[in-house]
Design a protein around this motif. Structure first.
Motif, short mmCIF file in Angstrom:
data_model
loop_
_atom_site.label_atom_id
_atom_site.label_comp_id
_atom_site.label_asym_id
_atom_site.label_seq_id
_atom_site.Cartn_x
_atom_site.Cartn_y
_atom_site.Cartn_z
N ASP A 159 0.83 -1.20 0.00
CA ASP A 159 0.00 0.00 0.00
C ASP A 159 0.87 1.26 0.00
OD1 ASP A 159 -3.10 0.69 0.97
OD2 ASP A 159 -1.59 2.23 1.37
N VAL A 160 0.59 2.14 -0.94
CA VAL A 160 1.43 3.33 -1.10
C VAL A 160 1.30 4.30 0.08
CG1 VAL A 160 -0.23 4.70 -2.44
CG2 VAL A 160 2.20 5.03 -2.81
N VAL A 161 0.09 4.41 0.63
CA VAL A 161 -0.11 5.37 1.73
C VAL A 161 0.63 4.89 2.98
CG1 VAL A 161 -1.84 6.58 3.13
CG2 VAL A 161 -2.35 6.03 0.75
N PRO A 178 -2.62 6.24 -10.09
CA PRO A 178 -3.57 5.85 -11.13
C PRO A 178 -4.70 6.85 -11.24
CG PRO A 178 -3.80 4.44 -9.22
CD PRO A 178 -2.60 5.28 -8.98
N PHE A 179 -5.20 7.03 -12.46
CA PHE A 179 -6.28 8.00 -12.69
C PHE A 179 -7.57 7.55 -12.01
CE2 PHE A 179 -4.56 9.90 -16.89
CZ PHE A 179 -3.51 10.45 -16.18
N PHE A 180 -7.86 6.27 -12.15
CA PHE A 180 -9.14 5.78 -11.65
C PHE A 180 -8.94 4.59 -10.72
CE2 PHE A 180 -9.76 7.54 -15.90
CZ PHE A 180 -10.56 8.63 -15.57
N SER A 181 -9.77 4.54 -9.70
CA SER A 181 -9.69 3.46 -8.72
C SER A 181 -9.89 2.11 -9.42
CB SER A 181 -10.80 3.67 -7.69
OG SER A 181 -10.98 2.54 -6.92
N ARG A 209 -8.19 7.69 -0.24
CA ARG A 209 -6.77 7.33 -0.09
C ARG A 209 -5.89 8.31 -0.87
NH1 ARG A 209 -5.39 4.18 3.87
NH2 ARG A 209 -3.82 2.97 2.76
N LYS A 210 -6.43 8.76 -2.01
CA LYS A 210 -5.66 9.71 -2.83
C LYS A 210 -5.44 11.01 -2.06
CE LYS A 210 -6.47 9.51 -7.31
NZ LYS A 210 -7.15 9.71 -8.58
N LYS A 216 0.21 13.46 2.65
CA LYS A 216 1.49 12.92 3.12
C LYS A 216 2.64 13.34 2.22
CE LYS A 216 -0.50 8.80 5.23
NZ LYS A 216 -0.15 9.00 6.63
N VAL A 217 2.37 13.37 0.93
CA VAL A 217 3.43 13.71 -0.03
C VAL A 217 4.04 15.07 0.29
CG1 VAL A 217 3.77 14.39 -2.44
CG2 VAL A 217 2.61 12.24 -1.91
N GLN A 218 3.16 15.99 0.74
CA GLN A 218 3.63 17.36 0.97
C GLN A 218 4.56 17.49 2.18
OE1 GLN A 218 0.42 20.44 0.30
NE2 GLN A 218 -0.79 18.57 0.13
N THR A 219 4.69 16.40 2.94
CA THR A 219 5.59 16.48 4.09
C THR A 219 7.05 16.16 3.71
OG1 THR A 219 5.23 14.15 4.67
CG2 THR A 219 3.74 15.76 5.65
N PHE A 220 7.25 15.68 2.48
CA PHE A 220 8.62 15.35 2.06
C PHE A 220 9.40 16.62 1.71
CE2 PHE A 220 6.48 11.31 1.51
CZ PHE A 220 7.44 10.40 1.95
N ARG A 221 10.71 16.49 1.81
CA ARG A 221 11.56 17.66 1.55
C ARG A 221 11.40 18.12 0.10
NH1 ARG A 221 17.04 17.83 0.52
NH2 ARG A 221 17.16 15.61 0.92
N HIS A 222 11.55 17.19 -0.83
CA HIS A 222 11.25 17.48 -2.23
C HIS A 222 10.18 16.52 -2.69
CE1 HIS A 222 15.46 19.34 -2.89
NE2 HIS A 222 14.56 20.28 -2.71
#
Lengths: 453, 313
Positions: A159-161, A178-181, A209-210, A216-222
């Motif tokens: 799971d990516v999350v 992915p564009f669609f579930s 989940r998206k 979560k992605v926004q917490t990374f440095r880049h």
């Protein structure tokens, strides 16, 4: 997951540009797909990669290049149909090559299963081709796999999350989800069906989940993330937009890097015809001719004479209708034969994508002449030449305010009518069809002069 | 008319001032050009509509000339007016003239507004575009990185699967009326570079298309190569019918040879039967019944024996 081969060339460039000022070192890639991001960025020779995905296709690639065990074996119930693929599963290269080849061989579903919709001569022939050449295909694919100068630092099948949670936030993260579930499951289902393999546990990647992942992605440095829909909450981070074709999806690229914004818009190349249109002072002569034209010429004519609101699909072939060396109009068809043809219409049937007359002439019913030329024996012969098969009829869809289309009435038969909610294009969606080869062009011109002049 | 006077007349014509004014009008009330050489690609026009919607008005004014009936025809800015209609603007500002212009004057104005336009220094243009540094405004500008050649090809490592090999066969059919078929065949060979060429006439072409259509219907497969292979399979099953071609009296020629496949439906026989046939033939040769270089005449002896046997009942 990015679909196999679905990242446009322009997007690859944008990814490469936007990550230019990222730190050397580890890049975490969510939904590795076919590892396009890793393969593009590996050319910079300064990143290491930690990949992630859940499909059998991506897991096989990821595990192989991360030095992990693949643990893939053929299910007993498929030994009869696909026994020929089993012998190469013992080696790591062979197992990966088998999965890559199966992703191609089974892209339309199971071709050996007698219950399959794909059980017919065409797929039998295809499978026979794979069966007879399997050893050679495996050998060539294995050679490509082993010669690729590509290593993954690690690969996480799951799971990516949840995976995001486990990564240090001072690292770098990139993903094109992915564009669609459910897309990611469907694409490789027929491959996954026939093997025992270490399937990861994961939650369905739905909208909820998206949203979590984007947070979560926004917490990374880049970080860099692609989306086919605009994400208003990331407005200040919009780094690029790619829309390669008029009907294609837009891909918005968001990131926190201080880089130039990039834009790729659709551009349909046009070419002049080299023949003038019929003007008010021109008269229809004693002949009418039909010529094959390039798609660029068709796009040029379409821009000039067709309603700008109509977004037309990708034409495969187009023809020009000419009289007295002046353009009367043109028509274009789709590349594939229409599959669901109403019983009223003899098949095979080509789908008429668009037809229109120039609007500069004195004649009010010039569009009828375009249709008459389309239904001629000469046009039928040209179409048969292109498709190398008998073409019997054509069908098209018209959107109109009235329950019949004045343009098609009289020459085409109304096959179906339904009301539409698409009020910009008309109240009714009308399906019309007609047999091809009803007359030759000379007879057709006489018919037009008699009925429509 | 003297030379000086002629010059003066031309000057007068050229220096004729046009009186203009800005009018606010409903774009639906304006007449558009019947014939306009300038066109916009679909995506360009949609962009213009989006910009007009975003601005809520036209930010550059079209130009129109009055008609005899008091309406105005747009001489330049037709797409802007169409975009305003598309954007559902009730009012736009337009520069108009109520002067009576000649047809030629109107046409010259129409053409000049399109043709007399500057050109961009691509480097300056790129710099200005880059300085926008905002996707939304870049969209508004009508430019993009690709059209400004700011997108480069990027290599990506490949480890894709190998694919099945296909070979192309071109079926070439020519109209019956073409007399020099061989010459056409030669020309066609020069034009098309595929692995094989087959030539047939128009009637055969029609027959071929009908057969392919028949196989498509029967097998529910639209693929042409599969259809062709199905035809070959049916042919193989019925190959013995080939004897119909040479058996009838009108086609028969005793001196010609015929394929055994057209008799047996196959050009091979089981190996055990082959062994026995070979042995019998050797025996016939050794006994001088047939010549060693005419071993096929063994069949003649066998046929004669069978016929004799039948006569005796």
């Amino acid at each position: 997951m990015v679909f196999k081969g679905s990242i446009p060339a322009e997007l690859k460039f944008l990814i490469s540009e936007i990550t230019d000022n990222w730190d050397s070192g580890l890049v975490n890639v969510g939904f590795s797909g076919n590892f396009t991001i890793e393969r593009v960025l590996s050319q910079k020779n300064r990143f290491q990669f930690y990949g992630n995905d859940v499909t059998i296709f991506s897991c096989a690639i990821g595990r192989y290049y991360a030095g992990q065990d693949l643990n893939i074996s053929l299910r007993d119930e498929f030994r009869g149909s696909y026994g020929f693929i089993e012998k190469h599963l013992k080696t790591r290269e062979g197992a990966l090559a088998t999965i890559l080849l199966c992703s191609k061989m089974l892209q339309f579903g199971h071709i050996s299963n007698s219950e399959s919709k794909l059980k017919n001569r065409y797929y039998d022939r295809l499978q026979k081709g794979y069966c007879n050449n399997w050893d050679d295909l495996i050998s060539k694919t294995s050679a490509k796999i082993t010669s690729a100068d590509f290593i993954l630092q690690n690969f996480e099948s799951g799971d990516v999350v949840d995976w995001c949670d486990s990564l240090p936030t001072d690292s770098q993260f990139i993903s094109f989800p992915p564009f669609f579930s459910g897309d990611y499951n469907e694409q490789f289902k027929s491959v996954a069906d026939i093997f025992h393999w270490d399937e990861p546990d994961y939650s369905e990647f739905n909208d909820e989940r998206k949203v979590k992942m984007i947070e979560k992605v926004q917490t990374f440095r880049h970080w860099l993330i692609g989306s086919h829909i605009k994400q208003p909450e990331l407005k200040d981070n919009l780094k690029g937009l790619v829309r390669a074709t008029n009907r294609g999806a837009s891909i918005y690229i968001y990131g926190n890097t201080d880089s130039d914004t990039k834009l790729v818009s659709p551009f349909q190349k046009t070419e002049p015809m080299g023949i003038p249109p019929m003007m008010e002072y021109d008269e229809i002569g004693d002949d009418v001719k039909v010529f094959k034209i390039t798609l660029e010429q068709f796009y040029g004519l379409r821009s000039q004479y067709m309603n700008h609101n109509i977004v037309v699909g990708q034409a495969s072939n187009a023809w020009l209708v000419v009289s007295n060396n002046k353009i009367v109009g043109c028509f274009a068809i789709l590349s594939e034969m229409s599959r669901s043809v109403p019983a009223l219409l003899p098949s095979p049937t080509v789908y008429l994508l668009s037809d229109f007359a120039v609007n500069t002439s004195q004649y009010k019913k010039l569009s009828k002449l375009v249709l008459i030329a389309l239904l001629s024996k000469e046009t039928k012969l040209m179409m048969q030449d292109i498709f190398s098969q008998r073409i019997m009829s054509t069908m098209t869809t018209a959107f109109a305010e009235n329950s019949t289309s004045m343009k098609y009435r009289g020459l085409f038969s109304l096959l179906s009518r339904k009301e539409t909610t698409r009020d910009q294009t008309g109240k009714y969606q009308l399906q019309y069809g007609a047999s091809l080869g009803q007359w030759d062009l000379k007879e057709g011109l006489a018919l037009w002069k008699k009925n429509y002049l | 008319m003297g030379f000086k006077r002629r010059i003066s007349t031309v000057e007068e014509k050229l220096s004729l001032n046009i009186n203009t004014k800005i009018k606010t009008m409903n774009p639906m009330d304006l007449k558009l050009l019947k014939s306009n050489a300038r066109y916009m690609r679909h995506e360009q026009f949609q962009l213009l509509v989006d910009n007009v919607k975003r601005d809520g008005k036209l930010t550059s004014v079209p130009f129109g000339a009055i008609n005899e009936d008091g309406t105005y025809t747009v001489l330049s800015g037709n797409h802007r007016v169409m975009a305003a209609i598309e954007a559902e603007l009730d009012e736009i500002e337009i520069m108009v003239t109520d002067d009576e212009l000649t047809e030629k004057q109107r046409l010259a104005i129409q053409l000049s507004h399109n043709s007399i336009s500057g050109q961009d220094d691509p480097d300056v243009l790129k710099e200005l575009y880059k300085s926008l540094n905002d996707v939304d405004w870049q969209i508004y500008s009508g430019l993009d990185d690709k059209s400004l050649e700011m997108i480069e090809a990027v290599d990506a490592l490949s480890f894709s699967e190998s694919t099945l090999k296909f070979r192309t066969v071109t079926l070439l059919f020519l109209p019956e009326e073409i007399e020099e078929v061989e010459s056409a065949f030669k020309d066609a060979k020069e034009l098309i570079s595929t692995n094989y060429w087959w030539l047939a006439n128009m009637k055969q072409y029609d027959d071929y298309l009908d057969l392919i259509r028949g196989t498509q219907h029967s097998t529910n497969v639209s693929n042409i190569a599969t259809g062709l292979m199905t035809i070959l399979e049916v042919f193989k099953k019925n190959v013995a019918q080939l004897s119909d071609e040479w058996m009838p009296e009108e086609n028969f020629s005793p001196s010609k040879t015929v394929p055994l496949i057209s008799i047996f439906g196959n050009d091979t026989i089981p190996s055990e039967l082959g062994r026995r046939l070979n042995k019998v033939t050797d025996s016939m040769v050794s006994k001088g019944l047939i010549e060693p270089f005419q071993r096929h005449m063994a069949l003649d002896v066998m046929i004669w024996s069978w016929e004799e046997l039948n006569k005796r009942g």
